[in-house]
Scaffold this motif. Sequence first.
Motif, PDB file in Angstrom:
ATOM      1  N   LYS A   1       3.892 -26.709 109.844  1.00 27.17           N
ATOM      2  CA  LYS A   1       3.409 -25.625 110.705  1.00 27.17           C
ATOM      3  C   LYS A   1       4.602 -24.775 111.123  1.00 27.17           C
ATOM      4  CE  LYS A   1      -0.607 -28.068 112.443  1.00 27.17           C
ATOM      5  NZ  LYS A   1      -0.366 -29.296 111.659  1.00 27.17           N
ATOM      6  N   PRO A   2       4.696 -23.566 110.530  1.00 23.39           N
ATOM      7  CA  PRO A   2       5.842 -22.719 110.886  1.00 23.39           C
ATOM      8  C   PRO A   2       5.830 -22.373 112.373  1.00 23.39           C
ATOM      9  CG  PRO A   2       4.669 -21.852 108.976  1.00 23.39           C
ATOM     10  CD  PRO A   2       3.824 -22.961 109.523  1.00 23.39           C
ATOM     11  N   GLN A   3       7.027 -22.370 112.930  1.00 20.16           N
ATOM     12  CA  GLN A   3       7.197 -22.057 114.346  1.00 20.16           C
ATOM     13  C   GLN A   3       8.006 -20.746 114.390  1.00 20.16           C
ATOM     14  OE1 GLN A   3       9.013 -25.427 116.455  1.00 20.16           O
ATOM     15  NE2 GLN A   3      10.183 -23.985 117.692  1.00 20.16           N
ATOM     16  N   ALA A   4       7.416 -19.697 115.007  1.00 22.72           N
ATOM     17  CA  ALA A   4       8.127 -18.409 115.078  1.00 22.72           C
ATOM     18  C   ALA A   4       9.216 -18.514 116.131  1.00 22.72           C
ATOM     19  CB  ALA A   4       7.147 -17.305 115.424  1.00 22.72           C
ATOM     20  N   VAL A   5      10.448 -18.241 115.738  1.00 25.36           N
ATOM     21  CA  VAL A   5      11.522 -18.306 116.731  1.00 25.36           C
ATOM     22  C   VAL A   5      12.057 -16.921 117.063  1.00 25.36           C
ATOM     23  CG1 VAL A   5      12.212 -20.655 116.154  1.00 25.36           C
ATOM     24  CG2 VAL A   5      13.357 -18.761 115.039  1.00 25.36           C
TER      25      VAL A   5
ATOM     26  N   VAL B   1      11.383 -14.499 111.830  1.00 27.21           N
ATOM     27  CA  VAL B   1      12.140 -15.741 111.596  1.00 27.21           C
ATOM     28  C   VAL B   1      11.263 -16.942 111.957  1.00 27.21           C
ATOM     29  CG1 VAL B   1      14.227 -17.056 112.116  1.00 27.21           C
ATOM     30  CG2 VAL B   1      14.290 -14.552 112.146  1.00 27.21           C
ATOM     31  N   GLN B   2      11.052 -17.801 110.975  1.00 26.70           N
ATOM     32  CA  GLN B   2      10.165 -18.953 111.154  1.00 26.70           C
ATOM     33  C   GLN B   2      10.908 -20.234 110.804  1.00 26.70           C
ATOM     34  OE1 GLN B   2       6.649 -18.852 111.797  1.00 26.70           O
ATOM     35  NE2 GLN B   2       6.554 -16.617 111.982  1.00 26.70           N
ATOM     36  N   VAL B   3      10.564 -21.298 111.524  1.00 29.44           N
ATOM     37  CA  VAL B   3      11.224 -22.584 111.282  1.00 29.44           C
ATOM     38  C   VAL B   3      10.168 -23.670 111.098  1.00 29.44           C
ATOM     39  CG1 VAL B   3      12.828 -24.291 112.233  1.00 29.44           C
ATOM     40  CG2 VAL B   3      13.241 -21.871 112.634  1.00 29.44           C
ATOM     41  N   LEU B   4      10.439 -24.573 110.163  1.00 29.98           N
ATOM     42  CA  LEU B   4       9.605 -25.760 109.987  1.00 29.98           C
ATOM     43  C   LEU B   4      10.421 -26.932 110.532  1.00 29.98           C
ATOM     44  CD1 LEU B   4       8.608 -24.794 106.373  1.00 29.98           C
ATOM     45  CD2 LEU B   4       7.057 -24.810 108.325  1.00 29.98           C
ATOM     46  N   VAL B   5      10.044 -27.368 111.712  1.00 36.45           N
ATOM     47  CA  VAL B   5      10.842 -28.385 112.413  1.00 36.45           C
ATOM     48  C   VAL B   5      10.418 -29.776 111.944  1.00 36.45           C
ATOM     49  CG1 VAL B   5      11.466 -29.330 114.674  1.00 36.45           C
ATOM     50  CG2 VAL B   5      11.151 -26.861 114.409  1.00 36.45           C
ATOM     51  N   GLY B   6      11.384 -30.532 111.432  1.00 38.24           N
ATOM     52  CA  GLY B   6      11.100 -31.881 110.944  1.00 38.24           C
ATOM     53  C   GLY B   6      11.179 -32.914 112.055  1.00 38.24           C
ATOM     54  N   LYS B   7      10.849 -34.137 111.696  1.00 39.85           N
ATOM     55  CA  LYS B   7      10.898 -35.230 112.676  1.00 39.85           C
ATOM     56  C   LYS B   7      12.353 -35.679 112.882  1.00 39.85           C
ATOM     57  CE  LYS B   7       6.326 -37.128 112.136  1.00 39.85           C
ATOM     58  NZ  LYS B   7       5.626 -36.417 111.047  1.00 39.85           N
ATOM     59  N   THR B   8      12.656 -36.156 114.090  1.00 43.23           N
ATOM     60  CA  THR B   8      14.028 -36.653 114.337  1.00 43.23           C
ATOM     61  C   THR B   8      14.064 -38.157 114.029  1.00 43.23           C
ATOM     62  OG1 THR B   8      13.465 -36.909 116.658  1.00 43.23           O
ATOM     63  CG2 THR B   8      14.682 -34.926 116.054  1.00 43.23           C
ATOM     64  N   GLU B   9      13.702 -38.477 112.793  1.00 37.69           N
ATOM     65  CA  GLU B   9      13.600 -39.887 112.383  1.00 37.69           C
ATOM     66  C   GLU B   9      14.522 -40.128 111.206  1.00 37.69           C
ATOM     67  OE1 GLU B   9       9.507 -40.359 111.328  1.00 37.69           O
ATOM     68  OE2 GLU B   9       8.798 -40.113 113.397  1.00 37.69           O
ATOM     69  N   ASN B  10      14.455 -41.358 110.722  1.00 39.32           N
ATOM     70  CA  ASN B  10      15.135 -41.680 109.481  1.00 39.32           C
ATOM     71  C   ASN B  10      14.126 -41.505 108.333  1.00 39.32           C
ATOM     72  OD1 ASN B  10      17.172 -42.472 107.852  1.00 39.32           O
ATOM     73  ND2 ASN B  10      17.470 -44.458 108.835  1.00 39.32           N
TER      74      ASN B  10
END
Length: 316
Positions: free
Chosen positions: A29-33, A37-46
Amino acid sequence: MKRRRLRAALLAVLVLPAFAATAYDYQLKPQAVADGVQVLVGKTENFSRENGGNIVNTGFIIGRDGVIVIDTGPSKAYGEQQRAAIAKLGKLPVTQIYLTHAHPDHVLGSQAYPGVPIAALPGTTQGLTRNGDSLLSNLYRLVGDAMRDTELRPPTMEAKSGEVTVAGRRLRLIPGLGHTDADLMVFDEASKTLFTGDLVFFQRTLTTPNADIPHWLKTLDAIDALDFKRMVPGHGPVLRDHAGIAQTRDYLQWLRDSLQGAARRGLDMPEVLQLAIPERFQRLAELHAEYERSVAHLYPAYELETLPTVPKSRPQ
Ligand SMILES: [Zn+2]
């Protein structure tokens, strides 16, 4: 018996191909910043089978006559779904890809963009050419099925330091190093958004398989001096301030001092793994796993530094 065999055959014909054709769904889900300009924010996992390797931030910038992609994610399926997410937001084609550095979670979706030029720093291209196969097999092992049919598509052009207009959008390409030996940053002049790649981690412990801490710290100083309004770190939430730089620097300095001190005291690796990690880092995701890896990556060099240098014996 016959009926059971028939049912198995039917299953093989009808169900299995359908199952095999279902790609892992990253639910991107693109996040408009900023404007365009759009960002696809990933999980902060391994990396895991559950997250399909989506532990990374990727982004795209919508220009006047094309779209610029910054990093393509961990797999072919991710790249395809990134491309579909871009297509949902407009009709412009992707005309340029930038890869920030030679780590698999950032580069393996490029297959989804046949014919689109892929720019990277020369060191990134060399790193991928040298280690591509092992990066790929490592991720297949960790992530499994989501990686299906993923192959490395190497960069096709060099990202040159400085200003460049791409798809009608003015960008500044800023080379750095320290997380790896070639870390590219992309700065969008119109929105003052800085994509740092993995030079900045935020709220997730940084990784060090190819790190050089002194170089990394120097690059962080250079990033601190840039006039950005928004920052997209390689991992963790998008920022509007310098907190990601401060956190990355703090952890790197602590890691350096702690490992250096331990080497001088003559601790061995199991003892170093038992050292206390300061309270302020306890909220970072994947802290203990990454600390263990960093000790394995970095401690031998600190131990080596403490060994007395033996003068070369003269030939008789
Ligand atoms: Zn990285």
